[in-house]
Design a protein around this motif. Structure first.
Motif: not given
Length: 419
Positions: A31-36, A42-47, A99-112
């Motif tokens: 979360t600290d690496w993501i630009t809120d 968010v999408t880039a960091q999910s990778t 599903l794992s790719v979409l889950l990775a995005v969903a995990l960080f999505a609340p920050q945006a």
């Protein structure tokens, strides 16, 4: 094959029981690496989580290939082609990877969540392509190596390919596996097209080489010659695309997306910042007025790089625009005495602009803050003289700063002697 049967005989659901909790455990570590507030970030960091998803699907692909090989379905007179057999066996693995790719995005999505835009389709598409590539290569490995070696070889090889390039000093190599997008993005950046195209070319080459190896016969002459050639050509093409980037995965965002006001200073905001526009404008205007009262002339415009900046950040941003970002050219060949003045001057500017004293005290060493507070207590003319005298040392190496506030309250003759 029915879905129920496919899921029952496939290894993918079992691997998923291990992979999904592992991905969930990383939710709070990125979360600290993501630009809120910024979906591109968010999408880039999910990778980052591709580093775990890719080895998992590669292992699944190898397992499914071993199972196919043991069934000897490819050695008989099959009613389906080798490609159809592979796709049928790999469907659960593709589902797990997707599903794992979409889950990775969903995990960080609340920050945006709640901000303009949405997940980047290009980044998600690349992540899915990487998953398919590692699955295909894992399947080819499973058709080639003995069963006891195929799964660990595919998993370890995938992990090394995803992890090792980031440790290499040849920076552009990092772009080839799709794992370097974590270098993006600040609010004024977007994912570089080259950082998407380079790993996409390599991933397509991996899929093509694995397909050739599968349908042409594992050790046939065409497979031995064509599959490595296709993979090598894809890597070379990816390298040509990636080389200009170095390690960077971002390019500047189009300034046409910004909205600029008519206030002084002129403030330009990105779409994600518009809900905070009134506060940002008010804080910047107040800071400019305070700096102007101290005899300081501020830039005509500023750009805020935080989606929801604090009052202290906005005031400090305007104040520190009076301090050069770069060291003078002469510092490359000789000592730069002006370095000693950067901290005290920056602290004084921030305090003069109305920044929170507690925040300033936490940002600079105690001695530098003490000097800034002493200057702030001096008469206004003395403060301006102190600033002008020490600011001159920022761009040259032949003059030392004089940070003692008392020297600027002395008699004119003494002051001239100091100069």
């Amino acid at each position: 094959m029915r879905w129920r049967t496919a899921l029952r005989v496939s290894i993918a659901p079992r691997i998923g029981l291990l992979l999904i909790p592992w991905l969930l455990a990383y939710r709070g570590k990125m979360t600290d690496w993501i630009t809120d507030g910024y979906w591109e970030s968010v999408t880039a960091q999910s990778t980052f989580l591709l580093g775990y998803t890719a080895p998992a699907v590669a292992a699944c692909g190898a397992w499914e290939a071993v199972r196919v090989r043991q069934s000897q379905v490819l050695q008989r007179a099959p009613a389906r082609s080798a490609t159809a057999v592979a796709l049928s066996a790999l469907v659960p693995t593709f589902v797990l990877g997707g599903l794992s790719v979409l889950l990775a995005v969903a995990l960080f999505a609340p920050q945006a969540m709640g901000y303009p835009g949405g997940p980047s389709p290009a980044v998600i598409g690349l992540a899915l392509l990487v998953v398919v590539a590692h699955t295909a290569v894992g399947y080819a490995v499973g058709l080639t190596l003995p069963g006891i070696l195929a799964v660990p070889t595919a998993m370890v090889g995938s992990f090394v390919w995803m992890a090792y390039p980031s440790a290499m000093e040849v920076f552009w190599v990092r772009q080839l596996n799709g794992h370097n997008l974590t270098e993006c993005c600040a609010l004024d950046e977007v994912v570089a097209p080259r950082s998407l195209l380079a790993p996409a070319l390599v991933a397509v080459g991996m899929v093509a080489a694995a397909w050739i190896w599968t349908v042409r016969g594992r050790f046939s002459r065409p497979a031995l010659l064509l599959a490595p050639a296709v993979l090598a050509a894809a890597v070379v093409a990816g390298a040509v695309v990636a080389e200009p980037l170095g390690y960077r995965a971002a390019v500047p965002r189009s300034t046409a997306l910004r909205t600029c006001g008519d206030t002084v200073p002129r403030i330009c905001l990105w779409p994600e910042q518009r809900r905070a526009a009134a506060d940002i404008t008010a804080w910047a205007t107040q800071a400019r007025q305070r700096l102007a009262a101290a005899g300081l002339r501020t830039p005509g415009s500023i750009s805020v790089t935080s989606v929801s900046p604090t009052q202290d950040q906005v005031r400090s941003l305007l104040a520190l625009s009076l301090v050069p970002n770069d060291i003078p050219p002469c510092a490359a060949d000789t000592q730069w005495p002006g370095y000693a003045a950067v901290g005290p001057v920056s602290a004084w500017l921030s305090l003069t602009a109305g920044a929170d004293p507690r925040a300033v005290a936490g940002r600079y060493p105690r001695e530098e803050v003490r000097i800034a507070q002493q200057v702030l207590a001096a008469p206004r003319k003395a403060q301006l003289s102190w600033f002008l005298r020490n600011a001159r040392t920022f761009g040259r190496c032949d003059q030392s700063p004089d940070l003692n506030p008392a020297h600027y309250q002395a008699a004119p003759a003494a002051r001239r002697a100091v100069r």
